[in-house]
Design a protein around this motif. Structure first.
Motif, PDB file in Angstrom:
ATOM      1  N   LEU A 184       0.851  -1.092  -0.171  1.00 46.83           N
ATOM      2  CA  LEU A 184       0.102  -0.124  -0.094  1.00 46.83           C
ATOM      3  C   LEU A 184       1.020   1.357   0.000  1.00 46.83           C
ATOM      4  O   LEU A 184       0.606   2.051  -0.823  1.00 46.83           O
ATOM      5  CB  LEU A 184      -1.019   0.101   1.155  1.00 46.83           C
ATOM      6  N   GLY A 185       2.094   1.283   0.692  1.00 49.14           N
ATOM      7  CA  GLY A 185       3.005   2.190   0.638  1.00 49.14           C
ATOM      8  C   GLY A 185       3.383   2.515  -0.605  1.00 49.14           C
ATOM      9  O   GLY A 185       3.917   3.739  -1.033  1.00 49.14           O
ATOM     10  N   THR A 186       3.670   1.275  -1.444  1.00 50.57           N
ATOM     11  CA  THR A 186       4.459   1.634  -2.810  1.00 50.57           C
ATOM     12  C   THR A 186       3.236   2.259  -3.880  1.00 50.57           C
ATOM     13  O   THR A 186       3.482   2.962  -4.529  1.00 50.57           O
ATOM     14  CB  THR A 186       4.762   0.232  -3.290  1.00 50.57           C
ATOM     15  N   ILE A 187       2.083   1.654  -3.663  1.00 51.68           N
ATOM     16  CA  ILE A 187       1.186   2.128  -4.567  1.00 51.68           C
ATOM     17  C   ILE A 187       0.726   3.638  -4.262  1.00 51.68           C
ATOM     18  O   ILE A 187       0.564   4.626  -5.202  1.00 51.68           O
ATOM     19  CB  ILE A 187      -0.382   1.447  -4.088  1.00 51.68           C
ATOM     20  N   LEU A 188       0.853   4.114  -3.115  1.00 48.98           N
ATOM     21  CA  LEU A 188       0.656   5.528  -2.533  1.00 48.98           C
ATOM     22  C   LEU A 188       1.550   6.616  -3.103  1.00 48.98           C
ATOM     23  O   LEU A 188       1.511   7.752  -3.350  1.00 48.98           O
ATOM     24  CB  LEU A 188       0.483   5.801  -1.101  1.00 48.98           C
ATOM     25  N   GLU A 189       2.652   6.030  -3.431  1.00 48.61           N
ATOM     26  CA  GLU A 189       4.045   6.841  -4.351  1.00 48.61           C
ATOM     27  C   GLU A 189       3.592   6.905  -5.805  1.00 48.61           C
ATOM     28  O   GLU A 189       4.120   7.941  -6.302  1.00 48.61           O
ATOM     29  CB  GLU A 189       5.222   6.176  -3.999  1.00 48.61           C
TER      30      GLU A 189
END
Length: 260
Positions: A184-189
Motif C-alpha cells: 500500500l505504501g508503494t501504491i501511494l507513491e
C-alpha cells in the motif's frame, strides 16, 4: 479523492483511457502501473484500439505490473505477466524489455521484492497506476489487515480472494495460496491512481474505501490519503454511497479541460 459515477463499463474505460492518452501525449516516456483482474481489461482494450486506429504511441513507455502469483511455472496462462502480455502489451508497441513485474519464481523472495522496489524507484516512480478493487476492499493483493505503509512483499491470499479468482483457473485447488504484491505504501507513491470498480458485488467495498475510515480492514481506504486518486464507478458499484448525488453534481460541474 474524486469519485466519478458513470452509466457503465464502456464510458469508464473511455475515461480512464483518456487520462492515459493525455499523459502519454505530454510525457511519452511515462511509467504506467498495470493491474490485472477483470476491471482493467476494458481499459486495455480501449488503449489497444487507440493504438491500432490512431497510432497512440507506447514505444517509450515503461510499465510495472502490480502483483504476481508465487510458484506458477513460466508461461502459465494465468501468471499475471502472461495476462498483461496477452491482454495489452502484445497489442501495442511497448518493448517487452520495458515491462516488469514481481518475480514469483525467485528463489530469494525478499531479495526479489527489494529489487522490484528499486526498479520502480530507478524508473522515476509510477506516473499513473491502474487499480481494481476486491470484494473485501483489497487493492493489488493487499488483503484486509495489510499495513498501510507496506512495500512489495509476499502475501497469503484469504479464501474469498481465492474463490473470486478461481474462475480464471480450472478449479479452486489450482489457485495459488501465495502472491507477491506492491504494498500500500508503494501504491501511494504513484503520482496518479485510477481505481475502477463495477457491479453490485463491489458496492460495500466502494462505500468503505470512499466514505469509511482509513483502516487496514479495507486496504483501499488508504487512497483517501492520496493527493490524486480517482475512483471510477458504474451505478451498481456506487449504489451504497451516501454522497452519490454530491459526486455526480461535482463531476457534472467540473471544467472538462481539467481532466481527471
Amino acid at each position: 479523492m474524486e469519485v466519478v459515477i458513470l452509466p457503465g463499463g464502456k464510458p469508464i474505460a473511455a475515461l480512464a483511457a483518456d487520462a492515459i492518452e493525455a499523459l502519454l501525449r505530454r510525457k511519452p516516456d511515462a511509467v504506467l502501473g498495470l493491474a490485472t483482474g477483470s476491471s482493467p481489461l476494458p481499459v486495455y482494450e480501449e488503449l489497444a484500439q487507440r493504438h491500432e486506429r490512431g497510432g497512440l504511441d507506447f514505444s517509450r513507455v515503461r510499465a510495472f505490473t502490480l502483483d504476481e502469483y508465487v510458484g506458477l511455472p513460466a508461461g502459465h496462462p494465468e501468471a499475471y505477466r502472461e495476462v498483461i502480455r496477452r491482454e495489452f502489451t502484445d497489442r501495442v508497441n511497448i518493448s517487452p524489455d520495458n515491462v516488469r513485474g514481481p518475480d514469483g519464481q525467485a528463489a530469494d523472495i525478499p531479495a526479489a521484492c527489494r529489487t522490484y522496489e528499486d526498479a520502480i524507484r530507478d524508473a522515476g516512480g509510477v506516473d499513473l497506476q491502474l487499480l481494481g478493487l476486491g470484494t473485501d476492499g483489497h487493492i493489488g493483493f493487499n488483503e484486509p489487515g495489510s499495513s498501510l505503509a507496506s512495500r512489495t512483499r509476499i502475501k497469503t491470499l484469504i479464501e474469498q480472494t481465492r474463490r473470486d479468482n478461481a474462475r480464471f483457473f480450472g478449479s479452486l485447488a489450482e489457485v495459488p495460496h501465495h502472491v507477491l504484491t506492491q504494498g500500500l505504501g508503494t501504491i501511494l507513491e504513484a503520482r496518479h491512481v485510477i481505481l475502477i470498480a463495477t457491479g453490485a458485488q463491489k458496492a460495500q467495498a466502494v462505500r468503505d474505501l470512499a466514505e469509511g475510515p482509513v483502516a487496514a480492514i479495507c486496504p483501499a481506504s488508504v487512497l483517501q490519503l492520496h493527493p490524486h486518486a480517482t475512483v471510477l464507478l458504474d451505478e451498481a458499484a456506487a449504489s451504497s454511497l451516501r454522497l452519490a448525488d454530491f459526486y455526480r453534481h461535482s463531476y457534472d460541474g467540473k471544467p472538462r479541460w481539467q481532466g481527471l
